[in-house]
Design a protein around this motif. Structure first.
Motif, PDB file in Angstrom:
ATOM      1  N   VAL A  62       1.133  -0.760   0.055  1.00  0.00           N
ATOM      2  CA  VAL A  62      -0.009   0.225  -0.095  1.00  0.00           C
ATOM      3  C   VAL A  62       1.059   0.878   0.088  1.00  0.00           C
ATOM      4  N   LYS A  63       0.898   2.028  -1.263  1.00  0.00           N
ATOM      5  CA  LYS A  63       1.347   3.305  -1.209  1.00  0.00           C
ATOM      6  C   LYS A  63       0.359   4.471  -0.871  1.00  0.00           C
ATOM      7  N   TRP A  64       0.800   5.566  -0.623  1.00  0.00           N
ATOM      8  CA  TRP A  64       0.057   6.319   0.416  1.00  0.00           C
ATOM      9  C   TRP A  64       0.544   7.347  -0.654  1.00  0.00           C
ATOM     10  N   ALA A  65      -0.562   8.702  -0.522  1.00  0.00           N
ATOM     11  CA  ALA A  65       0.307  10.251  -1.238  1.00  0.00           C
ATOM     12  C   ALA A  65      -0.597  11.642  -0.212  1.00  0.00           C
ATOM     13  N   VAL A  66       0.447  12.838  -0.168  1.00  0.00           N
ATOM     14  CA  VAL A  66       0.061  13.200   0.255  1.00  0.00           C
ATOM     15  C   VAL A  66      -0.091  14.563  -1.212  1.00  0.00           C
ATOM     16  N   VAL A  67      -0.809  14.919  -0.472  1.00  0.00           N
ATOM     17  CA  VAL A  67      -1.703  16.855  -1.943  1.00  0.00           C
ATOM     18  C   VAL A  67      -0.878  17.232  -1.098  1.00  0.00           C
ATOM     19  N   VAL A  68       0.148  17.998  -2.844  1.00  0.00           N
ATOM     20  CA  VAL A  68       0.705  19.546  -2.302  1.00  0.00           C
ATOM     21  C   VAL A  68       0.193  19.989  -3.487  1.00  0.00           C
ATOM     22  N   GLU A  69      -0.654  20.267  -3.960  1.00  0.00           N
ATOM     23  CA  GLU A  69      -1.136  21.772  -4.536  1.00  0.00           C
ATOM     24  C   GLU A  69      -2.432  21.979  -2.573  1.00  0.00           C
ATOM     25  N   PRO A  70      -2.141  23.292  -2.919  1.00  0.00           N
ATOM     26  CA  PRO A  70      -2.982  24.252  -1.826  1.00  0.00           C
ATOM     27  C   PRO A  70      -4.514  23.533  -2.224  1.00  0.00           C
TER      28      PRO A  70
ATOM     29  N   ALA B 221       2.275  10.169   6.253  1.00  0.00           N
ATOM     30  CA  ALA B 221       2.013  11.213   7.600  1.00  0.00           C
ATOM     31  C   ALA B 221       3.326  11.998   8.387  1.00  0.00           C
ATOM     32  N   LYS B 222       4.654  11.986   8.313  1.00  0.00           N
ATOM     33  CA  LYS B 222       5.968  12.903   8.737  1.00  0.00           C
ATOM     34  C   LYS B 222       5.672  14.281   7.500  1.00  0.00           C
ATOM     35  N   ALA B 223       5.592  13.669   6.164  1.00  0.00           N
ATOM     36  CA  ALA B 223       5.730  15.268   4.993  1.00  0.00           C
ATOM     37  C   ALA B 223       4.388  15.580   5.116  1.00  0.00           C
TER      38      ALA B 223
END
Length: 127
Positions: free
Chosen positions: A46-54, A118-120
């Motif tokens: 399972v890979k996870w994504a963090v949204v980086v756009e506003p 989560a850290k990012a």
């Protein structure tokens, strides 16, 4: 003279030995506790994504022209369900599937596990 030097080295070694042994002992505060309350946090598949756009819009299909199904904001993290590449006519960008729809790779950063994501996200001001 040699005897005095040997005696001095022996006394020095004996006096420093307790310090060396004490520094090797682990205290309870140094133990690492692994939080296993979320079974997907370290799942290798399972890979996870963090949204980086506003702000980003989940699309119903793999296309910028597709209708928006929902919205998300910078710092939110989501488990990736699938990925696909858009057609060359649609720009050939990689898109990721989430529970709420599709997001383009340009709006995200992908991480191998939830803990790193989560850290990012925390550094971005998210969850």
């Amino acid at each position: 003279m040699k005897a005095n030097r040997s005696l001095f080295c022996a006394i020095l070694l004996i006096s420093l030995l307790p310090l060396a042994l004490q520094s090797c002992r682990k205290s309870d505060s140094e133990l690492i506790v692994l939080d296993n309350s979320d079974p997907l946090a370290l799942a290798p598949d399972v890979k996870w994504a963090v949204v980086v756009e506003p702000y980003a819009a989940f699309r119903e299909e793999i296309s910028w022209d597709a209708e928006a199904a929902d919205y998300c904001k910078k710092g939110e993290l989501f488990p990736i369900l699938a990925s696909a590449t858009a057609s060359e006519e649609a720009g050939g960008e990689v898109w990721y599937r989430f529970k709420d729809g599709w997001l383009p790779a340009s709006a995200l950063t992908v991480y191998p596990n939830k803990l790193r994501a989560a850290k990012a996200a925390a550094l971005l001001g998210g969850e």
